[in-house]
Design an enzyme around this catalytic site. Structure first.
Site, mmCIF file in Angstrom:
data_model
loop_
_atom_site.group_PDB
_atom_site.id
_atom_site.type_symbol
_atom_site.label_atom_id
_atom_site.label_comp_id
_atom_site.label_asym_id
_atom_site.label_seq_id
_atom_site.Cartn_x
_atom_site.Cartn_y
_atom_site.Cartn_z
ATOM 1 N N LYS A 25 0.827 -1.206 0.000
ATOM 2 C CA LYS A 25 0.000 0.000 0.000
ATOM 3 C C LYS A 25 0.865 1.261 0.000
ATOM 4 O O LYS A 25 0.643 2.188 -0.789
ATOM 5 C CB LYS A 25 -0.931 0.012 1.212
ATOM 6 C CG LYS A 25 -1.963 1.137 1.167
ATOM 7 C CD LYS A 25 -2.730 1.244 2.460
ATOM 8 C CE LYS A 25 -2.109 2.305 3.346
ATOM 9 N NZ LYS A 25 -2.887 2.624 4.537
ATOM 10 N N ASP B 215 -6.716 1.083 0.847
ATOM 11 C CA ASP B 215 -6.781 1.134 2.309
ATOM 12 C C ASP B 215 -8.180 0.715 2.747
ATOM 13 O O ASP B 215 -8.989 0.247 1.941
ATOM 14 C CB ASP B 215 -6.415 2.537 2.812
ATOM 15 C CG ASP B 215 -7.439 3.587 2.405
ATOM 16 O OD1 ASP B 215 -8.390 3.263 1.655
ATOM 17 O OD2 ASP B 215 -7.296 4.746 2.856
#
Length: 214
Positions: free
Chosen positions: A124, A142
């Site tokens: 991420k 997320d």
């Protein structure tokens, strides 16, 4: 999990997002690729506002890997101790700074694999850096994007990698660069977890969420 939206619906969704916010920006403060990497790594299990408050002082004295190493782990801790997991995060910041100096000449690499090899930097974080700094259409999934994607049908998937792939495979390419920013902002301010603000939602008529609020 909602069904994957079709192409025409997705194009309309992102056309509306773009009309509201043509150039969405990440909310983490940074001045270069290095401070962005550090800020994103520090933001795990912390709010962007909390990270910004801590990093203003930190980046004022250490905005390069070399300066961060000179500051040292204890020096980093002094600046970020208001952030959750600050001891472990400070350790990772020093480790990644050392790797950047020793292996990359003090520069932040711009490949996902190289970024993911840095301590405290996962997929991420790497995608956020690739997207925000190099404008690469990388999709950093997320909790907000995972929720919005599955709730609305924009990019459903059983895990973050599946949602990431759903964005890359289905969202029209001309919206790919800003897709994750639009989805984060939508999840952060409108399609919130507990009581989504469906009345204020620009894609209410396109969304597949069955329990829309009134």
């Amino acid at each position: 999990m909602a069904k994957q939206m079709d192409y025409a619906t997705l194009r309309e969704v992102f056309t509306r997002f773009q009309a509201i916010e043509p150039e969405p920006k990440g909310e983490l403060e940074h001045t270069n690729a290095f401070t962005l990497v550090v800020a994103v790594a520090l933001s795990a299990q912390a709010t962007d506002a909390g990270v910004n408050k801590a990093t203003r002082g930190l980046f004022a004295v250490a905005d390069t890997p070399e300066k961060m190493l000179a500051l040292g782990e204890e020096g980093v801790i002094e600046h970020i101790k208001t952030i959750g997991l600050y001891r472990n995060k400070a350790k990772n910041v020093i480790k990644l700074s050392r790797i950047l100096v020793e292996q990359y000449g003090g520069e932040v690499p711009n490949s996902r694999a190289a970024l993911e090899s840095l301590p405290g930097v996962g997929r991420k974080t790497a995608n956020v850096v690739l997207s925000m700094w190099w404008k690469h259409p990388a999709q950093a999934v997320d909790t907000h994007i995972f929720r919005v994607g599955n709730r609305t049908g924009i990019c459903p998937g059983k895990d973050v990698v599946a949602v990431e792939r759903a964005i890359e495979d289905n969202v029209p390419v001309d919206f790919q660069t800003h897709a994750h920013h639009w989805l984060i902002l939508h999840g952060r301010y409108t399609c919130v977890a507990r009581k989504p603000k469906c009345n204020a939602c620009v894609i209410r008529d396109l969304c597949q969420f069955e329990d829309k609020t009134t």
